[in-house]
Structure formats: C-alpha cells, structure tokens
Motif scaffolding. Sequence first.
Motif, PDB file in Angstrom:
ATOM      1  N   ARG A   7      32.783  31.771  49.534  1.00 25.99           N
ATOM      2  CA  ARG A   7      33.004  30.331  49.461  1.00 25.99           C
ATOM      3  C   ARG A   7      32.947  29.888  47.998  1.00 25.99           C
ATOM      4  O   ARG A   7      32.095  30.335  47.238  1.00 25.99           O
ATOM      5  N   ILE A   8      33.837  28.971  47.626  1.00 23.74           N
ATOM      6  CA  ILE A   8      33.886  28.409  46.272  1.00 23.74           C
ATOM      7  C   ILE A   8      33.724  26.905  46.385  1.00 23.74           C
ATOM      8  O   ILE A   8      34.502  26.244  47.087  1.00 23.74           O
ATOM      9  N   SER A   9      32.687  26.399  45.776  1.00 27.63           N
ATOM     10  CA  SER A   9      32.455  24.955  45.745  1.00 27.63           C
ATOM     11  C   SER A   9      32.443  24.491  44.288  1.00 27.63           C
ATOM     12  O   SER A   9      32.056  25.231  43.380  1.00 27.63           O
ATOM     13  N   THR A  10      32.881  23.238  44.068  1.00 29.88           N
ATOM     14  CA  THR A  10      33.000  22.686  42.718  1.00 29.88           C
ATOM     15  C   THR A  10      32.015  21.546  42.552  1.00 29.88           C
ATOM     16  O   THR A  10      31.954  20.644  43.403  1.00 29.88           O
ATOM     17  N   THR A  11      31.237  21.599  41.511  1.00 29.14           N
ATOM     18  CA  THR A  11      30.279  20.531  41.226  1.00 29.14           C
ATOM     19  C   THR A  11      30.994  19.340  40.600  1.00 29.14           C
ATOM     20  O   THR A  11      32.199  19.380  40.291  1.00 29.14           O
ATOM     21  N   LYS A  12      30.241  18.246  40.412  1.00 31.76           N
ATOM     22  CA  LYS A  12      30.831  17.051  39.809  1.00 31.76           C
ATOM     23  C   LYS A  12      31.269  17.291  38.374  1.00 31.76           C
ATOM     24  O   LYS A  12      32.147  16.591  37.843  1.00 31.76           O
ATOM     25  N   GLN A  16      32.463  25.787  39.031  1.00 34.32           N
ATOM     26  CA  GLN A  16      32.631  26.438  40.326  1.00 34.32           C
ATOM     27  C   GLN A  16      31.425  27.319  40.652  1.00 34.32           C
ATOM     28  O   GLN A  16      30.942  28.050  39.789  1.00 34.32           O
ATOM     29  N   ARG A  19      29.777  31.947  46.300  1.00 38.69           N
ATOM     30  CA  ARG A  19      28.735  32.567  47.131  1.00 38.69           C
ATOM     31  C   ARG A  19      29.410  33.570  48.075  1.00 38.69           C
ATOM     32  O   ARG A  19      30.389  33.254  48.746  1.00 38.69           O
ATOM     33  N   HIS A  95      41.976  23.208  54.372  1.00 37.20           N
ATOM     34  CA  HIS A  95      41.325  24.378  53.794  1.00 37.20           C
ATOM     35  C   HIS A  95      42.305  25.537  53.714  1.00 37.20           C
ATOM     36  O   HIS A  95      43.222  25.664  54.536  1.00 37.20           O
ATOM     37  N   GLU A 111      38.330  27.862  50.724  1.00 38.16           N
ATOM     38  CA  GLU A 111      38.174  26.774  49.757  1.00 38.16           C
ATOM     39  C   GLU A 111      38.969  25.565  50.225  1.00 38.16           C
ATOM     40  O   GLU A 111      39.969  25.695  50.936  1.00 38.16           O
ATOM     41  N   ARG A 112      38.472  24.377  49.875  1.00 38.30           N
ATOM     42  CA  ARG A 112      39.154  23.140  50.240  1.00 38.30           C
ATOM     43  C   ARG A 112      40.176  22.820  49.173  1.00 38.30           C
ATOM     44  O   ARG A 112      39.851  22.780  47.978  1.00 38.30           O
TER      45      ARG A 112
END
Length: 645
Positions: A7-12, A16, A19, A95, A111-112
């Motif tokens: 999973r790839i998430s992006t912070t504000k 990136q 996990r 997604h 990823e979204r």
Amino acid sequence: MSFILRRISTTKTGKQIIRDQALPGDMITLGRDAGNVIHIADLAVNPQHAAITSADGRHVRVAASEGLGFDFNGRTVDAADIDSAAGAELRFGGHRLTIAREGDDIILLVERIDELSQSSKDVDEAKAFSLAGVMPGKRMGAWTFGIIVLLAFLIGPIWAWHSFRGVDERPQGYHADMAWSSGPLSSAHANLKGDCQACHVEPFVAVTDKACVGCHTGEHKAMSMAHANAPTAMLLAARHPPGVGEKVLAGFAKAFNRPQGRCVDCHTEHEGAGPMPATPQKFCADCHDGMKARLIDAGFKPTVADAADFGTLHPEFRPWIHAAPGAKPIRASGKAPLDYNGLKFPHDIHLSATGGVARMAASFRGRYDFGNKLECENCHRPESDGVRMKPVEMERDCAMCHSLAFETVGGVTRTLRHGEPDQVVADLFAYYRSTPPTRPLQLGGMERRRPGAYAEGQVYNIYFREVALRPNRAQDAVRAVFSKGGACYDCHTIFAPASGNRWRVQKVVQSPRFLSKGWFDHADPGHAKVECATCHTEAPRSKRSEQLLVPGLAPCRTCHVGESGATIAKVKEPTRSSCAMCHEYHSDGGKPWMPERQRKKKVAMVTDRPPREVYAVTAITGPARRHLYDVTWRTPVLGFARQGG
C-alpha cells in the motif's frame, strides 16, 4: 510463493509511505466489506467484488464475484488471467491494483488514483441517506401516531363492540374491534367467526369457564375421570408451590379478573386454523413432579407415583392382567407378572428357527406369507388405529397348522366346531353312530364266507365286533379330544365333566390393550421398522403362555428421552418424548397428540383364487357370518410359481 500486499499512502507534505504485508493462502478477496483481505472503502466497489488466485505461483487469475466487473487494459471485464512477470494494472472504482513480481513473490500494489464518490468520503453515511430534512419533526410525528393508535385500537374497538352488543351474528366486513383479535379462530370454532359475544360475554372481562361449558358440556366430567374423580381440594394440593415470579403473575391475573385453572389456560384460541398444538410437559409435571409428598402433607392418600420426565423420572408400567384363570382384570404389581388368558401358547416353540413348527411353516411358503419360520406378525396384527391388537383367531391364524378335521367325505373335509364344545360332542356321537368302521380289503364284497378259511374268518369276526361296538367308541373319541394330546387340550384349559356338568373349555380373554393409561402406536414409522423382539425381548424364549410379554420401561428408554432430551440411559438416536405423546388428558377414548405423518394405506391385493379346501370347509361349517372359518387367504405369489416356473 506468497502474495505481498503493498500500500502507498501520501501525507499532506507529499511524502509517500509504503507498507508491505504478507498475505497467507493462495486466494485473496477484494471488496468494500471489511472482512476482505484487500479492503477498499469505495461505494463504487461491491462488498465482495473479486477474488485473486494463483495456481502455479506465477500466473494470477482475477475474477469478479458479483455484478460489477473491473477495468483491465482500458476495458471492463469479469475475469482476467495475468502473468505476474509481465505485470498488469487493474482498476476498481477510484483505486488501481498493480500486479508485479519480485523474486518468488507476487506483489499486489493498491493505490488511490481518483477522487472518491461523495458517499465514500469521510462523511456520515446515515446522514447522507437520511430523510430528516423532508420529514416532520419527531414530536409532531409522535403525537400524530399516538392519536391514530388511540382511535384505531381503543376508541374504535370499544365503539364497535358496543354497537353489536345485542347482535347474534355480525354482518360481513371489517369491524374495528377485530384489531384486538390475536389471530383467526381454530377449525373447531370457525362457525363462531361472526359471533364474538359467544365467548367474550362482558367487556374487559376474560373468557370464563361458564362460556366454555355452555357448549362443551361433557368435557369437565371426562377431565374428572382422568383424575380419578379427585376433589378440587386434592387437585389444588397436588400443584407445586408457586415461585416468586409465579406469585407476581398470579397477583396481576387476580387484579385483572383472570383466575387460574380456567379452560383457556390450556385451550388457547386465535392461533389459526388447525388442531391444537401439543400440551407442553411442564403442564403435567407442575403437579406430578413431587406430588406424592405434597398430597401426604395435605392429608390425602396418593394413588399414583411421581412423574416429571420420561427420560429421568417415570414410574414402571402397570398393565392390566388376569391374576388367575377367570379372574377379573387388575393392575400388575411387581416384576414378571402372569396373565392367565385361558390359552396355552409357548412362544419359544412357535418362534424357534428349528423344530417341527419351523419346518411346517417352511412347507407352507408360497401358499401363505410364511418364511423359513414363523414370525410375530403371522399371528399378531394391530388394529387400524395402530394401538390395539386384534385377537388371535383360530380360523384365521391357527387353522392352517392346527387342523380340526376328522373325516373326508367325497373330497369334502368335515371339521369340529371351534368354540362350541357341546357341538363337538354332538358331532362326534353322530359320526360314530351313523358311519361304520372301514371295511377291510380281505373281506371283499358281502358274499358268504367259505368254511375253513380261518384267517379270513378272524378278520370277519373282528370287523363285525367293531361294528357292534362302534356307537360306544364315541365317548372314547370325545374323551380323547378333550384330554392330553387332543385337539382341544393342547391349546385350551379343559374342565372334565363333574356333578352332571358337560365338558367345558375355559373362556379365552385376550386383552387388546394392556396399558390403558398410555398409548403405543405399532403403526408408527419409527416402531414399524424394528423387529418385534426388539421391545418384546422375552418372546423368543418364553415357555409359558401366562408370561406377560408387554415391555417395561427400560426397552422404551433405549429410544425415547424426555422432552428436553434428559435421560438416565445412553441413547444412540434419541426421540424427544413429552407426556402428550403417550397420555391423553380428557379420558374421552381418543388418541393423544402425535406428530403429523403420512401413512400408507393398507391395501390387500387378490393374487390367486382360494384353494378348493376353502369351499369344502365352508360347506361343513356354514357361511362366514357364523364366524367359524372367516379365513384371510394369504397367497402373495404368482400362480406359475407353484409349477416351478
């Protein structure tokens, strides 16, 4: 090989975060439901959207499991086969799922990529779909609903009841007080559908026993018989002490004019058409569990033993027996009771697989429904109700082996009259007085004897001496029939002539039902599929006809347990049995409640014409209405079987 979810998430700040998570198994589920391995919180994705599998560790198959498919290489498909080494990109709503390969592992990258639908954002879904903005306020709705309920279920029914108070039968249509009815009437009370006042005599007063007894005039008397006409004080003393909760309920019932012990406590109504359901075991056990001690404390003499549950606490059966020849029936007490019914019938001889009886039965195969030996059903047959047993009859059940024939005239067989000892004596005297002895062949015709033939003369003298003495032989024949080894003596108890009396045979009394307080259905599918000796265990080795072969409590408990399943014996296939399965309450002679079942109709098929001996016997004994030889000919085989075909 294993699946790795990445999973790839992006912070504000645009950073990136990656996990990785190892996924067990060779099948991965994907969807909006939180129970999926890959959870995608997007309303454009079904709860159980797709399944991802790999059979060889390299090739991956993605198959949609519900109505919506997924995008694969720019087109919507329901299934796709992908080589993980080459890689692929799939799209589920907003997604993207990328399938790649690293070493021996298959990487699933989620990823979204697009903005989610409005309902998938971090909003309250209940508010998104709520109608609160277009509906009236809760207070207004509550008052409105309360007024409608008051008019429809209180004021309206009272007005309807008062309007038809003096009417015997209401007109067709809807009436407001029907809202108070808890359901349609049973089949027995269907004719009272339009006459509510027949039972509900007074408003806001529970149905009284007086309203029931107005139509059901004999039930109370029958109910008293079921309790041995016990006085009311004794019945009240038999009831178990009420608990705290029962006392509270009894107080409310008394305050609202609902006394205990009414007919409707058991016979509830407005539960729909059909028969009344089975009475629960608690209804009986409330009194019969520990009743003996309560009656003694109240000063009454108990006449029955305690019974709470068939599987754990139930008294031993006490069948009706004749304790002595000719005695009145009484209830058995103790073990191994004897029943003197007047017959001499050793079961062990007739049920033996070897011996003369078995060989005789085998010789009758093809003519009667016998096997290699006699079976119980060859002589014992239940009545149509399945409970009572038909009496064993000489003509129907015994005559094929125990013949009463004593002469053949022109191919017609003469038999002694069964059940008529005086007629037997008269027939034998008439036979010996009217018929001479058989003439020896040495005498030839009636010509004169030549002098000097001594041997022939000796036969001649013996024959004519027998002719002279033949009328006196009748008394010997009668004595032989009624004495040991005779046709009557072997099966019946005989009383020789004394003080001017004639030969007498003890009356045979065959009890069709030994357990008068309980029912046993021989035709029940569960009972019909087992052998008779499974319950009547002593039958194959019983040497005395007086031995009572009615099963006791122990054989029944090998299958039947209490209503709740409680039992003191180990049961392989338990059958839950409440009191109502075997016992009736009103003593009206009807069967107790039993589960519904489909019964096969007993159909008799005539497969062959009765043999000529039937007509020969009828010619001597008279027509069937005399009940002498009302034989049911059992010939289930085809005619060519007798010819060896």
